[in-house]
Write a protein that holds these residues in place. Sequence first.
Motif, PDB file in Angstrom:
ATOM      1  N   LYS A   2      -3.398  11.895  10.157  1.00  0.00           N
ATOM      2  CA  LYS A   2      -2.855  10.999  11.175  1.00  0.00           C
ATOM      3  C   LYS A   2      -3.848   9.928  11.548  1.00  0.00           C
ATOM      4  O   LYS A   2      -3.499   8.766  11.807  1.00  0.00           O
ATOM      5  CB  LYS A   2      -2.444  11.809  12.403  1.00  0.00           C
ATOM      6  CG  LYS A   2      -1.709  11.006  13.463  1.00  0.00           C
ATOM      7  CD  LYS A   2      -1.282  11.893  14.618  1.00  0.00           C
ATOM      8  CE  LYS A   2      -0.565  11.080  15.692  1.00  0.00           C
ATOM      9  NZ  LYS A   2      -0.163  11.926  16.838  1.00  0.00           N
ATOM     10  N   ASN A   3      -5.134  10.270  11.638  1.00  0.00           N
ATOM     11  CA  ASN A   3      -6.169   9.298  12.037  1.00  0.00           C
ATOM     12  C   ASN A   3      -7.191   9.136  10.927  1.00  0.00           C
ATOM     13  O   ASN A   3      -7.450  10.051  10.181  1.00  0.00           O
ATOM     14  CB  ASN A   3      -6.875   9.755  13.312  1.00  0.00           C
ATOM     15  CG  ASN A   3      -5.892   9.816  14.491  1.00  0.00           C
ATOM     16  OD1 ASN A   3      -5.112   8.917  14.684  1.00  0.00           O
ATOM     17  ND2 ASN A   3      -5.940  10.920  15.232  1.00  0.00           N
ATOM     18  N   LYS A  10      -7.797  -1.456   5.660  1.00  0.00           N
ATOM     19  CA  LYS A  10      -6.871  -0.493   6.243  1.00  0.00           C
ATOM     20  C   LYS A  10      -6.391  -1.003   7.595  1.00  0.00           C
ATOM     21  O   LYS A  10      -7.167  -1.545   8.373  1.00  0.00           O
ATOM     22  CB  LYS A  10      -7.547   0.864   6.414  1.00  0.00           C
ATOM     23  CG  LYS A  10      -7.866   1.563   5.104  1.00  0.00           C
ATOM     24  CD  LYS A  10      -8.480   2.930   5.352  1.00  0.00           C
ATOM     25  CE  LYS A  10      -8.754   3.649   4.039  1.00  0.00           C
ATOM     26  NZ  LYS A  10      -9.326   4.994   4.264  1.00  0.00           N
ATOM     27  N   ILE A  29      -2.910   4.950   9.498  1.00  0.00           N
ATOM     28  CA  ILE A  29      -3.961   3.971   9.249  1.00  0.00           C
ATOM     29  C   ILE A  29      -4.271   4.005   7.753  1.00  0.00           C
ATOM     30  O   ILE A  29      -4.643   5.045   7.211  1.00  0.00           O
ATOM     31  CB  ILE A  29      -5.230   4.281  10.060  1.00  0.00           C
ATOM     32  CG1 ILE A  29      -4.936   4.187  11.563  1.00  0.00           C
ATOM     33  CG2 ILE A  29      -6.355   3.319   9.686  1.00  0.00           C
ATOM     34  CD1 ILE A  29      -6.106   4.584  12.443  1.00  0.00           C
ATOM     35  N   GLU A  68       2.604   6.576  13.342  1.00  0.00           N
ATOM     36  CA  GLU A  68       1.737   5.514  12.842  1.00  0.00           C
ATOM     37  C   GLU A  68       0.715   6.090  11.874  1.00  0.00           C
ATOM     38  O   GLU A  68       0.264   7.225  12.026  1.00  0.00           O
ATOM     39  CB  GLU A  68       0.994   4.824  14.002  1.00  0.00           C
ATOM     40  CG  GLU A  68       1.879   3.931  14.855  1.00  0.00           C
ATOM     41  CD  GLU A  68       1.065   3.181  15.904  1.00  0.00           C
ATOM     42  OE1 GLU A  68      -0.024   3.667  16.265  1.00  0.00           O
ATOM     43  OE2 GLU A  68       1.521   2.118  16.353  1.00  0.00           O
ATOM     44  N   LYS A  83      -3.316  -0.231  10.934  1.00  0.00           N
ATOM     45  CA  LYS A  83      -2.380   0.709  11.535  1.00  0.00           C
ATOM     46  C   LYS A  83      -0.970   0.149  11.358  1.00  0.00           C
ATOM     47  O   LYS A  83      -0.720  -1.022  11.648  1.00  0.00           O
ATOM     48  CB  LYS A  83      -2.697   0.895  13.022  1.00  0.00           C
ATOM     49  CG  LYS A  83      -1.804   1.930  13.717  1.00  0.00           C
ATOM     50  CD  LYS A  83      -2.168   2.065  15.198  1.00  0.00           C
ATOM     51  CE  LYS A  83      -3.484   2.789  15.361  1.00  0.00           C
ATOM     52  NZ  LYS A  83      -3.767   3.086  16.796  1.00  0.00           N
TER      53      LYS A  83
END
Length: 266
Positions: free
Chosen positions: A265-266, A117, A155, A153, A119
């Motif tokens: 998102k994260n 994975k 990930i 962005e 970003k």
Amino acid sequence: MRQTKIDEFLELEHHNKELEKRIKEEVAKNREKDKLMFQQAKLASLGEMLGNISHQWRQPLMEINSLFLPIEAKISLGGTLEKEEILEAIDKLNHITRYMSNTIDDFKNFFATDKEKIKFKLLEQINSTINIISGGLKANNIKLDIIMNKNPELIGYKNDYSQVLINIINNAKDALVERKIENPYIKISIFQEDENIITTVEDNAGGIRVEPIEKIFEPFFTYQKANGSGIGLFMSKLIIENNMNGKLTVKNSSKGAFFKISIPKN
């Protein structure tokens, strides 16, 4: 009595170990099946990708041909070629070949296997994805709109994300073409909702005529998909929900199918 209980306990422990072993074996088998189906999905999309390459390259090749036809005509007729005319043709040729080279890179990257994975910026990945399939959309006069307030962005496995987009867009394109929709369009919207990055893909092909609609995510379901493998949308859901910890849903809007990809998102 005590020995009997000990024997029962040992037998139960043995059964538990056997059950645990079988569960591990089934999990391993399912993982292998998922890998195999994912590879099948990649191979199934290869034919579509080759078609997209032909669409992408047809116009540049015609432009190259048009660059040299007047030069060839002048030489054949004994005319004079100006230095500026030749330099201009070379400059245009360089521009066209760079575009074709970038297209090769986009296709090559799509079929590369993501090892880990990373970003990545969503807009860049979407642009790369669209560059792969835009030829097929243009050939069928399908308008594509991308609506994005900012460039978030994510990930994850960026090529997996691209494959999901391509699967959904290709299904929309097929429905638009098969139903001969006037003024066909596909709209991609990107926005943030709470802690999730949302990607929606909507078309005006009249909607998915299946009840219940979630049936399209079943493996090998090929409703109105000519020469399709039937694993594209199944794998798309598997990629988003298993590989990216997200969610892929579908519904019908007033104009057509409406897919929603939600990824943390994260």
